[in-house]
Every structure is written in structure tokens, then in C-alpha cells.
Motif scaffolding. Structure first.
Motif, PDB file in Angstrom:
ATOM      1  N   ALA A 119       0.836  -1.214   0.000  1.00 16.07           N
ATOM      2  CA  ALA A 119       0.000   0.000   0.000  1.00 16.07           C
ATOM      3  C   ALA A 119       0.865   1.255   0.000  1.00 16.07           C
ATOM      4  N   VAL A 120       2.067   1.146   0.530  1.00 19.15           N
ATOM      5  CA  VAL A 120       2.966   2.304   0.596  1.00 19.15           C
ATOM      6  C   VAL A 120       3.336   2.799  -0.815  1.00 19.15           C
ATOM      7  N   MET A 121       3.261   1.901  -1.794  1.00 21.53           N
ATOM      8  CA  MET A 121       3.616   2.266  -3.172  1.00 21.53           C
ATOM      9  C   MET A 121       2.542   3.152  -3.828  1.00 21.53           C
ATOM     10  N   LEU A 122       1.415   3.310  -3.138  1.00 23.81           N
ATOM     11  CA  LEU A 122       0.375   4.215  -3.652  1.00 23.81           C
ATOM     12  C   LEU A 122       0.663   5.661  -3.235  1.00 23.81           C
ATOM     13  N   GLU A 123       1.683   5.841  -2.390  1.00 21.95           N
ATOM     14  CA  GLU A 123       2.045   7.199  -1.930  1.00 21.95           C
ATOM     15  C   GLU A 123       2.972   7.860  -2.942  1.00 21.95           C
ATOM     16  N   GLU A 124       3.117   9.183  -2.788  1.00 21.54           N
ATOM     17  CA  GLU A 124       3.981   9.921  -3.715  1.00 21.54           C
ATOM     18  C   GLU A 124       5.446   9.501  -3.570  1.00 21.54           C
ATOM     19  N   CYS A 125       5.856   9.318  -2.303  1.00 22.36           N
ATOM     20  CA  CYS A 125       7.256   9.004  -2.026  1.00 22.36           C
ATOM     21  C   CYS A 125       7.369   7.504  -1.740  1.00 22.36           C
ATOM     22  N   ALA A 293      -5.742   6.066   5.978  1.00 22.68           N
ATOM     23  CA  ALA A 293      -6.895   5.317   5.445  1.00 22.68           C
ATOM     24  C   ALA A 293      -6.449   4.035   4.742  1.00 22.68           C
ATOM     25  N   PHE A 294      -5.187   3.982   4.293  1.00 21.17           N
ATOM     26  CA  PHE A 294      -4.689   2.778   3.630  1.00 21.17           C
ATOM     27  C   PHE A 294      -3.840   1.922   4.564  1.00 21.17           C
ATOM     28  N   CYS A 295      -3.784   2.302   5.871  1.00 16.14           N
ATOM     29  CA  CYS A 295      -3.126   1.436   6.864  1.00 16.14           C
ATOM     30  C   CYS A 295      -4.083   0.334   7.278  1.00 16.14           C
ATOM     31  N   THR A 296      -5.325   0.719   7.572  1.00 17.01           N
ATOM     32  CA  THR A 296      -6.337  -0.280   7.933  1.00 17.01           C
ATOM     33  C   THR A 296      -6.854  -0.924   6.634  1.00 17.01           C
ATOM     34  N   ASP A 297      -7.674  -1.969   6.787  1.00 13.85           N
ATOM     35  CA  ASP A 297      -8.099  -2.738   5.611  1.00 13.85           C
ATOM     36  C   ASP A 297      -8.804  -1.863   4.578  1.00 13.85           C
ATOM     37  N   ASN A 298      -8.472  -2.081   3.322  1.00 15.87           N
ATOM     38  CA  ASN A 298      -9.042  -1.272   2.226  1.00 15.87           C
ATOM     39  C   ASN A 298      -8.928  -2.056   0.925  1.00 15.87           C
ATOM     40  N   GLY A 299      -9.658  -1.615  -0.070  1.00 14.57           N
ATOM     41  CA  GLY A 299      -9.642  -2.308  -1.363  1.00 14.57           C
ATOM     42  C   GLY A 299      -8.496  -1.845  -2.248  1.00 14.57           C
TER      43      GLY A 299
END
Ligand code: KG4
Ligand code: ZN
Length: 332
Positions: A119-125, A293-299
Motif C-alpha cells: 500500500a505504501v507504493m500508492l504514496e507519492e514518495c 486510510a490505507f493502513c487499515t483494511d481497504n480495497g
């Protein structure tokens, strides 16, 4: 170009998202079952499964609408295959495999923890490989070296309660409503973290253990005539955070790696984030988090992990429906 629908139903969140290789995340829908489980003080697996059945299709329709797409635009259907609650996983897996079959596109089984950490790869950095990941959720606590996508080496993990589970159980002891972790964190923000001396469990070892800490909190509550609940919460949170931070920094030093990725529900915890930022700065290391919001469960994390698997052509080989309630990350 590929457009991946991601479906997450491993526990008490029904979540659907669409990741497009050219545009990024184009839809993100989430329905939380918090209200459903609150009266029971925790997740009731059978109720969770039934609610996923009710909510999944409307969420998929909403996601397609949000993205301005139709089912025919989808290149593949990614779904969480495990680990998680078997019944809840089966709802998502059956739905995903059936939809993929009807559209004649591949289905992609996603590992829930791999999705969390990617999920971290969805961030800018975004971090380069290799990095160390601290995965802290309701069901898991582990440190692993990530040398590439799909290349995981476990460095340590919990021998009993996961960090999130310890937060939830301690919150229950303090009489807080479900879900306990965020409620306890709110209370802790108003308390004194040094009020009650609590153990920092297994600080020198690679593995984690949090069940003794929960017992220590119970003893504090029973042996103190009028325990200050904010102070108990703050002392407990400080003990968990110090343990997680110390072990993460030590793992980075030992492996001679300077990047840390933190993921899973507990990584939304403000105190943990602050302490990791401070300690990583001190040690010339970089720390990366998904947005809360992307730390806890998400799609979104499932759709994105699905896209990564699509690129590697890790697709389901047949139409059989399989879930894995237990599934070690390094067995991928
Ligand atoms: O990753 P997640 O949504 O689900 C699992 O895969 O387990 O993590 C949920 C866990 C719960 O135990 C919840 O109490 C905890 O993450 N959590 C928190 C916070 N937000 C969620 N724990 C401490 N502080 C928070 N702010
Ligand atoms: Zn999770």
C-alpha cells in the motif's frame, strides 16, 4: 494498460477499489461493519460473512460508477485469498472468481499482508528495495526483509497476540467500545505514559510477545484503587510503541538496511508514527507509511497488489475457489 478490480473481505470491512495502470487509483469504496459487531464487543465471523454477501455487489457497482467504467473494461479481478476469516474470505473469493469467469478475464489471488505492505507504493514518495517492513495489524505482528516484490524473509514475529489484538483486548479491559485500538489511542493522547510502569516484552529478542503486557495492565487495574484510565491507556501504548520501535531500529541496523516500511492497522497510530519518524531520523534511516486510510483494511491495496501480480503474470491457474485462513507471508 490494465484495469484491476480489487476485492477485500478478509475480516470486518467490505472494500472494493479499481487500479488502472495508466491513471492509478480510479475508485475506492469501503463499507465498515463496525456498527454490526459493536454490540458483541468484537467481530462475529458468521455475521461478518453474511454482511459481505449483502454489501459486496452494491460496492462493486459503486466502484465502477465512481471510475466511469463498465464491467467489460476490467482486465482482471484481484481478491484477498488469505489470511483472514475463512467464511468472510470465501464471500470475496467466490464473487471474484465468478465475476472473472463470466467476463473471461483472469482472477488474481492476493495475500492480505503483501497487499498491506505494498500500500505504501500508492504514496507519492516510494521506497527502493531492499527495505525492512514492520507489519502490525489485528492478526499479525512481524518484521521482514523485503528484497523485491514477492521476496520476503521473516526476521521476527509475534509468538502470541498481535499488536492490534493487544490494543483491542486492553481496550476491552478498560471498558472501551469495539474497535478498541483507535479508541484506546484517543484516550492515551490525554494520559501520562509514565504513570504506570509496564514491561517492554522480549526487547532483546527477534520475536514479539504482547499477551504478558495485557496481563500486566489487568494487574494494574485490579491492584490500584482508582486507576486513571487515560494514564493506563497512555502507559500501555507507550510500552507497545517502544517495543515496536526498538525492535525495528535494531532489525534495520542488524541487516544494514536504511529504509523501513510500516503497514497494517496499527501503523495508523499517531504515537507509533511520531516515534518511528524521530528514531529513524536520529539513525539516518528513512521511514515510509501508507496514508492512515490505507493502513487499515481497504480495497486499494488489494487492487494495487493485484496489478503487481498481473505484471508478473501470477494469475489463478483455474476456476477452483480456494481460501487460506492461515498463510505465512514467506510461503508466497
Ligand atoms: O490491518 P487491519 O485493519 O486489519 C487486520 O488485517 O487485522 O488492522 C486492524 C487492527 C485492529 O486491531 C485495530 O484495533 C488496530 O489495527 N488499529 C489501531 C489503530 N487503528 C487501527 N491500533 C492502534 N492505534 C490506532 N490508531
Ligand atoms: Zn489487514
Amino acid at each position: 494498460m490494465a484495469t484491476i478490480l480489487g476485492i477485500e473481505t478478509s475480516c470486518d470491512e467490505t472494500a472494493v477499489a479499481i487500479y488502472c495502470s495508466e491513471k492509478g487509483l480510479v475508485a475506492n469504496q469501503l463499507y465498515s461493519q463496525i456498527e454490526l459487531h459493536r454490540q458483541y464487543g468484537g467481530v462475529v465471523p458468521e455475521l461478518a460473512s453474511r454482511d459481505h454477501v449483502r454489501k459486496l455487489l452494491p460496492l462493486v457497482v459503486a466502484a465502477l460508477e465512481e471510475a466511469g467504467l463498465t464491467r467489460q473494461d476490467l482486465s482482471a479481478i484481484a481478491y484477498t485469498q488469505g489470511p483472514g476469516l475463512a467464511g468472510a474470505l470465501l464471500v470475496g473469493a467466490s464473487f471474484a472468481k465468478s465475476l472473472a469467469f463470466s467476463l473471461d478475464v483472469p482472477a488474481i489471488a492476493v495475500h492480505h499482508l503483501e497487499a498491506h505492505l505494498m500500500a505504501v507504493m500508492l504514496e507519492e514518495c516510494q521506497p527502493d528495495y531492499p527495505f525492512i517492513t514492520l507489519l502490525v495489524s489485528g492478526g499479525h505482528t512481524l518484521l521482514a526483509e523485503v528484497s523485491g516484490f514477492g521476496c520476503y524473509r521473516i526476521l521476527g514475529q509475534s509468538v502470541d497476540d498481535a499488536a492490534g489484538e493487544a490494543f483491542d483486548k486492553t481496550a476491552k479491559l478498560l471498558g472501551l467500545p469495539y474497535p478498541g485500538g483507535p479508541e484506546l489511542a484517543k484516550l492515551a493522547a490525554q494520559g501520562n505514559p509514565n504513570a504506570y510502569p509496564l514491561p517492554r516484552p522480549m526487547l532483546r529478542e527477534s520475536n514479539f510477545s504482547f499477551s504478558g503486557l495485557k496481563t500486566a495492565v489487568r494487574q494494574v487495574i485490579h491492584s490500584t484503587s482508582q486507576p486513571v484510565i487515560e494514564d493506563v491507556a497512555a502507559s500501555f501504548q507507550a510500552a507497545v510503541v517502544e517495543t515496536l520501535v526498538t525492535k525495528s531500529i535494531r532489525a534495520l541496523q542488524r541487516e544494514n538496511i536504511s529504509r523501513l516500511v510500516v503497514a497494517g492497522g496499527v501503523s495508523a497510530n499517531c504515537h507509533l508514527r511520531e516515534q518511528l519518524i524521530e528514531q529513524c531520523q536520529k539513525n539516518n534511516m528513512a521511514v515510509y507509511f501508507p496514508k492512515p486510510a490505507f493502513c487499515t483494511d481497504n480495497g486499494a491495496m488489494v487492487a494495487y497488489a493485484g496489478w503487481l501480480r498481473w505484471q508478473h503474470q501470477f494469475l489463478d491457474a483455474d476456476t477452483s475457489i480456494e481460501v487460506r485462513a492461515r498463510w505465512p507471508l514467506d510461503a508466497l
